[in-house]
Design a protein around this motif. Structure first.
Motif, short mmCIF file in Angstrom:
data_model
loop_
_atom_site.label_atom_id
_atom_site.label_comp_id
_atom_site.label_asym_id
_atom_site.label_seq_id
_atom_site.Cartn_x
_atom_site.Cartn_y
_atom_site.Cartn_z
N VAL A 23 0.67 -1.30 0.01
CA VAL A 23 -0.14 -0.10 0.01
C VAL A 23 1.03 1.31 -0.17
O VAL A 23 0.47 2.12 -0.66
CB VAL A 23 -0.97 -0.12 1.19
N ALA A 24 2.10 1.39 0.77
CA ALA A 24 2.93 2.35 0.88
C ALA A 24 3.50 2.56 -0.71
O ALA A 24 3.75 3.61 -1.08
CB ALA A 24 3.89 2.24 1.99
N LEU A 25 4.14 1.34 -0.99
CA LEU A 25 4.77 1.50 -2.38
C LEU A 25 3.68 1.85 -3.59
O LEU A 25 4.43 2.73 -4.39
CB LEU A 25 5.34 0.08 -2.92
N ASP A 26 2.74 1.63 -3.60
CA ASP A 26 1.68 1.99 -4.47
C ASP A 26 1.41 3.60 -4.46
O ASP A 26 1.53 4.26 -5.74
CB ASP A 26 0.25 1.59 -4.47
N VAL A 27 1.55 4.22 -3.28
CA VAL A 27 1.25 5.87 -3.25
C VAL A 27 2.72 6.27 -3.63
O VAL A 27 2.59 7.36 -4.43
CB VAL A 27 1.14 6.10 -1.69
N ILE A 28 3.93 5.61 -3.34
CA ILE A 28 5.05 6.21 -3.72
C ILE A 28 5.48 6.10 -5.14
O ILE A 28 5.65 7.25 -5.93
CB ILE A 28 6.33 5.43 -3.12
N GLU A 29 4.86 5.05 -5.89
CA GLU A 29 4.86 4.94 -7.35
C GLU A 29 4.23 5.87 -8.04
O GLU A 29 4.43 6.43 -8.96
CB GLU A 29 4.49 3.41 -7.66
N ALA A 30 2.83 6.05 -7.57
CA ALA A 30 1.85 6.84 -8.26
C ALA A 30 2.53 8.40 -8.46
O ALA A 30 2.34 8.97 -9.25
CB ALA A 30 0.60 6.98 -7.57
N ARG A 31 3.03 8.69 -7.10
CA ARG A 31 3.50 10.32 -6.94
C ARG A 31 4.89 10.32 -8.03
O ARG A 31 5.09 11.13 -8.83
CB ARG A 31 3.94 10.41 -5.72
N ALA A 32 5.71 9.37 -8.08
CA ALA A 32 7.03 9.20 -9.10
C ALA A 32 6.53 9.43 -10.15
O ALA A 32 7.31 9.95 -11.16
CB ALA A 32 7.53 7.88 -8.39
N ALA A 54 9.87 10.54 -11.91
CA ALA A 54 11.16 10.59 -10.92
C ALA A 54 11.52 8.87 -11.03
O ALA A 54 10.60 8.04 -10.61
CB ALA A 54 10.74 10.92 -9.38
N PRO A 55 12.58 8.72 -11.54
CA PRO A 55 12.80 7.42 -11.62
C PRO A 55 13.14 6.62 -10.30
O PRO A 55 13.96 7.25 -9.25
CB PRO A 55 14.31 7.29 -12.24
N LEU A 56 12.36 5.44 -10.12
CA LEU A 56 12.46 4.74 -8.78
C LEU A 56 13.78 3.69 -8.89
O LEU A 56 13.63 2.70 -9.65
CB LEU A 56 11.36 4.23 -8.18
N LEU A 57 14.42 3.57 -7.82
CA LEU A 57 15.09 2.22 -7.65
C LEU A 57 14.67 1.54 -6.42
O LEU A 57 15.03 2.08 -5.03
CB LEU A 57 16.61 2.50 -7.60
N VAL A 58 13.93 0.61 -6.61
CA VAL A 58 12.94 -0.31 -5.53
C VAL A 58 13.65 -1.38 -5.27
O VAL A 58 13.95 -2.24 -5.71
CB VAL A 58 11.66 -0.33 -6.12
N HIS A 59 13.86 -1.62 -3.78
CA HIS A 59 14.04 -2.74 -2.97
C HIS A 59 13.38 -4.02 -3.68
O HIS A 59 12.11 -3.89 -3.72
CB HIS A 59 13.87 -2.65 -1.55
N GLY A 60 13.82 -5.12 -3.88
CA GLY A 60 13.25 -6.25 -4.44
C GLY A 60 13.03 -6.42 -5.90
O GLY A 60 12.44 -7.17 -6.50
N ARG A 61 13.15 -5.13 -6.49
CA ARG A 61 12.84 -5.21 -8.10
C ARG A 61 14.33 -4.49 -8.65
O ARG A 61 14.77 -5.23 -9.64
CB ARG A 61 11.87 -4.02 -8.28
N ASN A 62 14.79 -3.32 -8.20
CA ASN A 62 15.98 -2.83 -8.95
C ASN A 62 17.26 -3.28 -8.21
O ASN A 62 18.34 -3.40 -8.61
CB ASN A 62 15.76 -1.35 -9.14
N TRP A 63 17.03 -3.77 -6.93
CA TRP A 63 18.25 -3.97 -5.96
C TRP A 63 17.62 -4.89 -4.78
O TRP A 63 16.41 -4.95 -4.62
CB TRP A 63 18.86 -2.81 -5.47
N HIS A 64 18.61 -5.73 -4.51
CA HIS A 64 18.36 -6.78 -3.51
C HIS A 64 19.43 -6.83 -2.55
O HIS A 64 20.74 -6.65 -2.97
CB HIS A 64 18.20 -8.32 -4.26
#
Length: 423
Positions: A200-209, A214-224
């Motif tokens: 739910v938090a990631l959805d909000v961050i992604e929508a604003r980005a 704004a490019p996102l580098l997201v834990h579990g997707r772009n880096w682990h």
């Protein structure tokens, strides 16, 4: 005896009736009067989130400094002295420099209403604008969107650490609302490192980005990042790093290290910088072992530890970290603010601790009374009593539970008090 800066800081506490009043109007007014120092900062890395901001910033600073970079850093609250909040090109601000910028801000503000955090943040920005450095690390005080640090038009990078429920009276009752406030630091076209988030938090961050490109580098997707055979492994599209475990203790510090490394890689830094981030960072009151001082003497035969975590997510992380230490009976000394979810914090710790001595936090108007804290501890299954101060609490536990591990916890304000008392 008070320093001259302490006298100004005391006056600044009286410039606004509320300690927290989230708006940027007063900050913009003062920054304009000061000649807009926020427009003249070395490249800014802006860090928001609920847990892990300070540790992530400490690791990022260690990594940058290992490359020879001069780094400004702003953090809050302080533990023992206000000067801890402002680090100029690697060194804590000295008394003369602090007094000068506080005096200038007080004069520029005049009698106008402004909160303590707002005017002291403006003072930090003024100091940063005047001393050359390669980077400026700004840690959000509360939220993000309306935080006094959120005045830099184009930061070099933003970071959002894990978002959880905290400060509901200011940020909203739901995780989505709180995430929306944290995501307020995102800027048009500026990359953001995103730590592990609930969906739910990631959805909000992604929508604003998406709205801001704004490019996102997201834990579990772009880096682990993960622990393997007593080492820390980090992986992204640039490759894999095999690193020592973080110098800061606790499984949650692996996640914090991952965010710092993702930020360093986004800034083009090499693997040596990433290793330094993990091995050289120091951050007081984050599961810190106390080894000297009167409190340690009072704990004779016991281990004494200190942690400033104060919400439910911090309680989970702390319980997990304590569970990984060599086995010893655990007792706690706890003081909390009345704005916190005390049972949420204590519940996971009750699974690993045997007893708790509750304190009222000295000098804090919003402290929970010791007997209320003790009652909440009993509610979650802990044997609980109260004491007048940390020294009495530690002495009591050392006598009644010899050889135990004693953890002082529940508030950064209590942690600061303990560090001052312990010298």
């Amino acid at each position: 005896m008070s320093n001259p800066s302490d006298i100004i800081l005391a006056r600044m506490m009286s410039l606004h009736p509320k300690i927290i009043d989230l708006t940027l109007d007063r900050v913009w007014r003062l920054l304009e009067a000061l000649g807009h120092p926020e427009r003249h900062l070395p490249p800014v890395i802006h860090i928001a989130g609920t847990n892990g901001k300070g540790s992530t910033q400490a690791m990022l600073r260690a990594g940058l400094e290992a490359t020879g970079a001069a780094v400004h850093a702003y953090t809050s609250p302080h533990l023992a002295r206000f000067h801890e909040r402002i680090r100029l090109a690697g060194r804590l601000i000295d008394e003369d420099a602090l007094f000068a910028v506080l005096e200038e801000c007080e004069a520029a503000n005049g009698p106008d209403s402004i909160t303590y955090f707002e005017i002291t943040t403006c003072a930090a920005l003024l100091a940063f604008a005047r001393i050359p450095a390669d980077y400026t690390l700004l840690e959000v005080g509360l939220g993000g969107r309306l935080d006094a640090t959120n005045v830099v038009e184009i930061p070099r990078l933003t970071v959002i650490t894990p978002v959880s429920i905290d400060h509901q009276q200011y940020l909203g009752d739901t995780l989505a609302e709180i995430a929306g406030e944290k995501a307020g630091i995102l800027k048009e076209g500026v990359p953001c490192i995103v730590g592990a988030q609930e969906d739910v938090a990631l959805d909000v961050i992604e929508a604003r980005a998406a709205r801001l490109h704004a490019p996102l580098l997201v834990h579990g997707r772009n880096w682990h990042v993960w622990e393997e055979h007593g080492r820390m492994v980090y992986q992204d599209e640039q490759g894999l790093l095999d690193l020592p475990m973080p110098a800061l203790i606790g499984a949650h510090q692996v996640q914090n290290a991952g965010m710092a490394i993702a930020a360093l890689r986004a800034l083009g830094k090499n693997s040596a910088a990433c290793e330094a981030a993990v091995t050289r960072a120091e951050w007081p009151a984050r599961l810190q072992r106390l080894r000297h001082g009167p409190l340690v003497a009072a704990a004779a035969g016991c281990e004494l530890w200190l942690d400033g975590g104060h919400n439910a997510a911090a309680g989970v992380a702390l319980a997990e970290a304590l569970g990984r230490l060599p086995q010893r009976p655990l007792a706690m000394v706890c003081g909390m603010l009345n704005t916190k979810d005390i049972r949420g914090f204590l519940r996971p710790l009750a699974a690993v601790a045997e007893a708790l001595v509750a304190l009222s936090i000295p000098g804090e108007a919003n402290t929970l009374p010791a007997d209320v804290t003790a009652g909440a501890a009993r509610d979650v299954g802990l044997h609980a009593s109260t004491a007048e101060d940390a020294l009495a609490a530690v002495s009591t536990l050392a006598q009644s539970r010899p050889g135990s591990r004693i953890l002082i916890c529940g508030s950064l304000y209590l942690a600061g008090n303990v560090l001052r008392e312990n010298g």
